[in-house]
Design a protein around this motif. Structure first.
Motif, PDB file in Angstrom:
ATOM      1  N   UNK A 208       0.821  -1.221   0.000  1.00 42.46           N
ATOM      2  CA  UNK A 208       0.000   0.000   0.000  1.00 42.46           C
ATOM      3  C   UNK A 208       0.855   1.272   0.000  1.00 42.46           C
ATOM      4  N   UNK A 209       2.163   1.116  -0.150  1.00 45.28           N
ATOM      5  CA  UNK A 209       3.079   2.262  -0.189  1.00 45.28           C
ATOM      6  C   UNK A 209       3.344   2.621  -1.657  1.00 45.28           C
ATOM      7  N   UNK A 210       2.588   3.601  -2.172  1.00 45.86           N
ATOM      8  CA  UNK A 210       2.705   3.963  -3.592  1.00 45.86           C
ATOM      9  C   UNK A 210       3.088   5.429  -3.713  1.00 45.86           C
ATOM     10  N   UNK A 211       3.920   5.746  -4.709  1.00 43.24           N
ATOM     11  CA  UNK A 211       4.175   7.148  -5.045  1.00 43.24           C
ATOM     12  C   UNK A 211       2.928   7.683  -5.773  1.00 43.24           C
ATOM     13  N   UNK A 212       2.760   9.010  -5.825  1.00 40.28           N
ATOM     14  CA  UNK A 212       1.575   9.547  -6.518  1.00 40.28           C
ATOM     15  C   UNK A 212       1.487   9.009  -7.944  1.00 40.28           C
ATOM     16  N   UNK A 213       0.314   8.493  -8.299  1.00 40.35           N
ATOM     17  CA  UNK A 213       0.095   7.999  -9.655  1.00 40.35           C
ATOM     18  C   UNK A 213       0.633   6.595  -9.908  1.00 40.35           C
ATOM     19  N   UNK A 214       1.341   6.018  -8.923  1.00 43.95           N
ATOM     20  CA  UNK A 214       1.938   4.691  -9.101  1.00 43.95           C
ATOM     21  C   UNK A 214       0.910   3.592  -8.800  1.00 43.95           C
ATOM     22  N   UNK A 215       1.001   2.489  -9.531  1.00 42.46           N
ATOM     23  CA  UNK A 215       0.200   1.302  -9.195  1.00 42.46           C
ATOM     24  C   UNK A 215       1.168   0.248  -8.682  1.00 42.46           C
ATOM     25  N   UNK A 216       0.862  -0.287  -7.509  1.00 41.62           N
ATOM     26  CA  UNK A 216       1.797  -1.234  -6.874  1.00 41.62           C
ATOM     27  C   UNK A 216       1.920  -2.517  -7.694  1.00 41.62           C
ATOM     28  N   UNK A 217       3.125  -3.102  -7.660  1.00 37.88           N
ATOM     29  CA  UNK A 217       3.376  -4.384  -8.349  1.00 37.88           C
ATOM     30  C   UNK A 217       2.370  -5.446  -7.877  1.00 37.88           C
ATOM     31  N   UNK A 218       2.055  -5.453  -6.591  1.00 36.97           N
ATOM     32  CA  UNK A 218       1.147  -6.476  -6.057  1.00 36.97           C
ATOM     33  C   UNK A 218      -0.249  -6.334  -6.664  1.00 36.97           C
ATOM     34  N   UNK A 219      -0.723  -5.102  -6.780  1.00 38.22           N
ATOM     35  CA  UNK A 219      -2.055  -4.882  -7.356  1.00 38.22           C
ATOM     36  C   UNK A 219      -2.079  -5.299  -8.832  1.00 38.22           C
ATOM     37  N   UNK A 220      -0.993  -5.023  -9.542  1.00 38.92           N
ATOM     38  CA  UNK A 220      -0.912  -5.424 -10.956  1.00 38.92           C
ATOM     39  C   UNK A 220      -0.849  -6.943 -11.089  1.00 38.92           C
ATOM     40  N   UNK A 221      -0.089  -7.563 -10.211  1.00 40.03           N
ATOM     41  CA  UNK A 221       0.018  -9.031 -10.238  1.00 40.03           C
ATOM     42  C   UNK A 221      -1.365  -9.673 -10.069  1.00 40.03           C
ATOM     43  N   UNK A 222      -2.144  -9.163  -9.130  1.00 40.60           N
ATOM     44  CA  UNK A 222      -3.485  -9.726  -8.885  1.00 40.60           C
ATOM     45  C   UNK A 222      -4.375  -9.570 -10.117  1.00 40.60           C
ATOM     46  N   UNK A 223      -4.292  -8.397 -10.716  1.00 44.20           N
ATOM     47  CA  UNK A 223      -5.099  -8.138 -11.906  1.00 44.20           C
ATOM     48  C   UNK A 223      -4.704  -9.125 -13.029  1.00 44.20           C
ATOM     49  N   UNK A 224      -3.406  -9.355 -13.162  1.00 39.64           N
ATOM     50  CA  UNK A 224      -2.917 -10.233 -14.237  1.00 39.64           C
ATOM     51  C   UNK A 224      -3.253 -11.703 -13.968  1.00 39.64           C
TER      52      UNK A 224
ATOM     53  N   UNK B 231      -6.659 -16.612 -15.187  1.00 36.36           N
ATOM     54  CA  UNK B 231      -7.552 -17.705 -14.787  1.00 36.36           C
ATOM     55  C   UNK B 231      -9.010 -17.420 -15.160  1.00 36.36           C
ATOM     56  N   UNK B 232      -9.314 -16.189 -15.529  1.00 38.21           N
ATOM     57  CA  UNK B 232     -10.699 -15.830 -15.842  1.00 38.21           C
ATOM     58  C   UNK B 232     -11.535 -15.546 -14.606  1.00 38.21           C
ATOM     59  N   UNK B 233     -10.883 -15.395 -13.447  1.00 36.87           N
ATOM     60  CA  UNK B 233     -11.626 -15.113 -12.210  1.00 36.87           C
ATOM     61  C   UNK B 233     -11.957 -13.622 -12.139  1.00 36.87           C
ATOM     62  N   UNK B 234     -13.060 -13.308 -11.448  1.00 39.85           N
ATOM     63  CA  UNK B 234     -13.418 -11.900 -11.272  1.00 39.85           C
ATOM     64  C   UNK B 234     -12.442 -11.221 -10.309  1.00 39.85           C
ATOM     65  N   UNK B 235     -12.094 -11.946  -9.243  1.00 44.51           N
ATOM     66  CA  UNK B 235     -11.300 -11.332  -8.175  1.00 44.51           C
ATOM     67  C   UNK B 235     -10.066 -12.176  -7.853  1.00 44.51           C
ATOM     68  N   UNK B 236      -9.023 -11.479  -7.412  1.00 45.74           N
ATOM     69  CA  UNK B 236      -7.798 -12.187  -7.009  1.00 45.74           C
ATOM     70  C   UNK B 236      -7.128 -11.431  -5.876  1.00 45.74           C
ATOM     71  N   UNK B 237      -6.571 -12.174  -4.937  1.00 43.18           N
ATOM     72  CA  UNK B 237      -5.813 -11.600  -3.821  1.00 43.18           C
ATOM     73  C   UNK B 237      -4.489 -12.341  -3.711  1.00 43.18           C
ATOM     74  N   UNK B 238      -3.392 -11.595  -3.651  1.00 40.36           N
ATOM     75  CA  UNK B 238      -2.071 -12.201  -3.433  1.00 40.36           C
ATOM     76  C   UNK B 238      -1.740 -12.128  -1.946  1.00 40.36           C
ATOM     77  N   UNK B 239      -1.206 -13.227  -1.403  1.00 43.23           N
ATOM     78  CA  UNK B 239      -0.900 -13.300   0.030  1.00 43.23           C
ATOM     79  C   UNK B 239       0.493 -13.901   0.263  1.00 43.23           C
ATOM     80  N   UNK B 240       0.812 -14.097   1.531  1.00 38.96           N
ATOM     81  CA  UNK B 240       2.180 -14.455   1.914  1.00 38.96           C
ATOM     82  C   UNK B 240       2.579 -15.895   1.613  1.00 38.96           C
ATOM     83  N   UNK B 241       1.621 -16.812   1.560  1.00 41.71           N
ATOM     84  CA  UNK B 241       1.957 -18.223   1.290  1.00 41.71           C
ATOM     85  C   UNK B 241       0.714 -18.971   0.840  1.00 41.71           C
ATOM     86  N   UNK B 242       0.930 -20.178   0.327  1.00 47.64           N
ATOM     87  CA  UNK B 242      -0.184 -21.030  -0.061  1.00 47.64           C
ATOM     88  C   UNK B 242      -0.987 -21.462   1.157  1.00 47.64           C
TER      89      UNK B 242
END
Ligand SMILES: *Cc1c(COP(=O)(O)O)cnc(C)c1O
Length: 411
Positions: A36-52, A57-68
């Protein structure tokens, strides 16, 4: 005549792609590792990873976390597991699965597995009726998918909700549907030995807005959930944000940066794994005393590991076979050992779960041999491994009964 010997490492994965190394260095240089630490106008790598990953997978939603393992526990909490509630799961799985159930306050109820290492549907129905369980944590252990359409119909009928453990099926599919998309929630691992490597990491995917809002809040989003891009809208969070506890287990931008360039190469790596798997399978076909797993034609599997059975072999014979393979550089694991070894343990070793009797699984695991197939192996390496296993299976299987049990030395 000198015997052939294999000298490769069963635990050596491929390097991180150069693009991932460059992206990781960029994150280290700017220092904004927290998602959640972003510079103005920046999109975090984690948020982009979830979107990708949602798009992949064709899922509506995705959340990246610390482990399986965290993803599994988070999924159980997000679907509303009650304290002491029974959770059905495969008797043949890895320790993080019953561990996640127990840690989230549930009681693991083990379901028998079949000869082909998938969930036994008759036992699933019987255990559901006996316990009143309404949750199934389906572990696609070692990448073996059961008939997912038949399971979905059965679980519908039984009133059971499926959470999928896709630690070994990222990139796999049943009739073209990506593994993780048949359950209410699909969970994945990006630990080094799985199909994407960030050292540690996990994903949850779902089409259910409220479940995903709870998962995001649980993972430690505080009130910053609007920074997520593969998430439901704020109105869904409004309903659950005050009543969902924070159980921090976030992904960070460093690992997300390492992972993002691995997503577009997943399909190509699945193809390479298939080539390795099929080379080994061809080499072991028609070996007396050795049974291969039948793979259904509906299944697109990821051949990152290989299993076979030595049905009816005594412990002493299996011990000798494993010892001789290991001496020739072929590192095999055995699910029949009395004591847990390295990563390999069995349901009756997990004493935090109530003792349960699963005679069919006991018989199957007694003769089950398992090995990794990292992508650092070539088809020629795997052909050599196949020749060694075949030769030793013939020599030991048809030789005299060994006098003593020699426990194999596994690293
Ligand atoms: C690796 C694994 C997990 C998750 O493990 P983490 O190490 O927590 O990422 C879950 N299930 C199975 C079957 C696994 O092998």
């Amino acid at each position: 005549m000198s015997e052939e010997r294999f000298t490769g490492s069963f635990t050596q994965q491929e390097p991180i792609p150069e693009a991932g190394i460059a992206a990781a260095l960029a994150v280290l240089r700017h220092g904004r590792l927290h998602r959640y630490n972003e510079a103005p106008g920046e999109i975090a790598e984690t948020a982009l990873l979830e979107e990708e990953f949602a798009a992949l997978t064709g899922a509506k939603y995705c959340l990246a976390v610390a482990s399986g393992g965290y993803a599994l526990g988070c999924a159980l909490r997000a679907v509303g597991l009650a304290p002491g509630e029974p959770v059905l799961t495969n008797a043949f799985t890895l320790a993080p699965v019953p561990g996640a159930i127990a840690a989230a306050g549930g009681k693991p109820v083990f379901v028998e597995v079949t000869e082909d290492l998938t969930l036994d549907f008759a036992d699933l129905a019987a255990k559901t009726k006996a316990t009143g369980a309404r949750l199934l944590m389906l572990s696609h252990m070692r990448g073996h998918l059961c008939d997912m359409e038949a399971l979905a119909a059965l679980c519908d009928h039984l009133g059971v909700t499926i959470i999928e453990d896709c630690a070994h099926t990222m990139g796999a599919a049943w009739k073209g549907v990506p593994s993780g998309r048949q359950g209410l929630v699909g969970c994945y691992s990006m630990q080094t030995y799985k199909h994407m490597n960030a050292g540690e990491g996990g994903f949850l995917i779902s089409d259910d807005a409220e479940v995903m809002a709870r998962a995001i809040l649980l993972s430690g989003s505080y009130m910053l959930y609007a920074k997520h891009r593969a998430a439901p809208g704020p109105e869904v969070f409004d309903r659950v944000r005050m009543e969902t506890p924070n159980v921090s287990g976030r992904m960070d931008n460093l690992r997300a940066a390492i992972l993002r360039p691995q997503l577009p190469t997943l399909a190509e790596r699945v193809d390479r794994w298939a080539a390795l798997y099929q080379t080994l399978e061809a080499g072991l076909q028609h070996t007396p005393g050795l049974r291969l797993v039948t793979r259904p034609t509906e299944e697109t599997y990821v051949g990152s590991s290989f299993q076979f059975q030595l049905p009816g072999w005594s412990d002493a014979r299996i011990g000798l076979f494993l010892t001789r393979c290991i001496a020739r550089g072929v590192e095999l694991k055995w699910f029949g050992a009395d004591e847990p070894v390295a990563f390999t343990s069995r349901y009756d070793h997990w004493r935090y779960a109530a003792p349960q009797s699963l005679p069919q699984t006991d018989r199957i695991l007694k003769g089950l041999v398992d090995m990794r197939l990292p992508l650092t192996f070539s088809p020629a390496d795997v052909a050599l491994i196949g020749r060694i296993i075949r030769a030793e299976a013939l020599a030991v299987g048809q030789g005299p009964e060994p006098e003593t049990v020699v426990p194999p030395r596994v690293q």
